[in-house]
Design an enzyme around this catalytic site. Structure first.
Site: not given
Ligand code: DAS
Length: 355
Positions: A39, A53, A119-120, A192, A312
């Site tokens: 992103t 986007y 970010t994923d 995240k 557990e």
């Molecule tokens: N699809 C997500 C990624 O590329 C977009 C982001 O949040 O960066 O990890």
């Protein structure tokens, strides 16, 4: 002849300016930005599009050109390592990126490295680099929750912060770092936790520090082994073994584990609560262990797990491993790195306590 003295004065002034610019550049640290997509390199159709986007569109040179402030912080060079959304990262992407980071870190003319990333899976890449890159130079992984085209986009400040931290001597030796939303997080601890807010990245142990107007404020330092203290080295890893994750949930069939564990070196069981395993799944995991697959119990609890041995499940009796406080996706990264060479169950458990 047009005022030769003026021309001489102009030439002298220009030479002075050039000399001072060179002197200033020579005093600034050298930071390399490795861009992988996400992103932070995304673009939306309008400023109102903060969630709709296309990721991985803007090239690294445009990211740098759009942030002139960083030229006052460091001499910055960019490389386009990949241009992908990070949900599509593969083990090969991890290996290629880590090898490039390691090679740059060995260069005497590189003081710090920034990796721009989606970010994923940012938390997975940051942890991987933390485990295998043998350097004390700052390595900072950074992303954004909104594309640069959106109102109140967060990428520019996150990147400005990342370059500042990568250029900072006080960021050396702290392991791989992540700068998001004014915080400096440990690449090991951070994940995240929220998928739509700019305050998306959390660690159950809290950030290492904050960065405000380009100044780092530190409050703690990592104690788990990383980078120069690691027994693992990207220069010695040629491939990563298959390690996959089986999710635990109500009514889960044993077949999930049987399918996911087939052919794997290890299986991460993302258990409920304290890493619990449904009674009908236990025999399937025991069978996998008997077939030579390492079984690692993690917790699916997303804001922070803490799985203890023999709490557990009788891990000693089953010869299983617990992932300690690592979430399933980080446990997978550590298991792949650890099992890239032969390791006993006892040694694998030691690795999960130490890293
Ligand atoms: N699809 C997500 C990624 O590329 C977009 C982001 O949040 O960066 O990890």
């Amino acid at each position: 002849m047009y005022f030769p003295s003026r021309i001489r004065a102009f030439a002298a002034g220009a030479a002075l300016l050039a000399a001072s610019a060179i002197a200033q550049a020579q005093q600034l640290p050298n930071v390399v930005i490795l861009a992988t997509g996400g992103t932070i390199a995304g673009a939306g159709a309008s400023a109102a599009n903060s969630a709709t986007y296309a990721a991985a569109k803007v090239p690294v040179d445009k990211l740098i050109a759009g942030l002139p402030e960083i030229s006052k912080v460091a001499n910055v060079k960019g490389e386009q390592t990949f241009q992908i959304a990070s949900e599509s990262f593969t083990n090969d992407n991890l290996l290629v990126l880590a090898r490039r980071v390691s090679a740059l870190a060995k260069q005497s003319d590189v003081d710090g490295i920034v990796v721009t990333h989606g970010t994923d899976t940012l938390e997975e890449t940051a942890y991987f680099l933390n485990l295998v890159v043998r350097t004390d130079k700052p390595i900072v992984v950074v992303g954004s929750m909104r594309p640069g085209t959106a109102l109140s986009a967060d990428g520019a400040l996150n990147l400005f912060d990342a370059v500042n931290v990568a250029a900072s001597k006080d960021a050396k030796g702290k392991g791989v770092l992540v700068t998001m939303n004014d915080e400096i997080q440990s690449g090991r601890d951070v994940a995240k936790a929220i998928n739509i807010k700019t305050e998306a990245f959390k660690s159950q142990w809290g950030p290492l520090g904050m960065i405000v107007e380009g100044k780092n404020y530190w409050f703690r330092a990592p104690v788990k082994r990383h980078t120069t203290q690691s027994e693992f080295n990207i220069d010695e890893i040629t491939a990563l073994p298959q390690v996959d994750i089986a999710y635990g949930y109500g009514n889960v069939p044993a077949s999930t584990v049987e399918t996911i564990g087939k052919g794997a070196k290890a299986i991460i069981h993302a258990g409920t609560g304290n890493g619990s395993v449904a009674d009908r799944v236990v025999p399937a995991l025991q069978k996998l262990r008997a077939d030579g697959v390492q079984v690692i119990r993690s917790s699916r609890v997303n804001t922070g797990g803490f799985v203890l041995r023999n709490a557990e499940q009788p891990d000693d009796k089953y010869d299983w491993v617990v992932a300690h406080d690592l979430n399933p996706q980080k446990a997978r990264i550590l298991a792949m790195v650890a099992l890239s060479k032969p390791l006993s169950t006892a040694d694998l458990q030691r690795v999960f306590w130490e890293y």
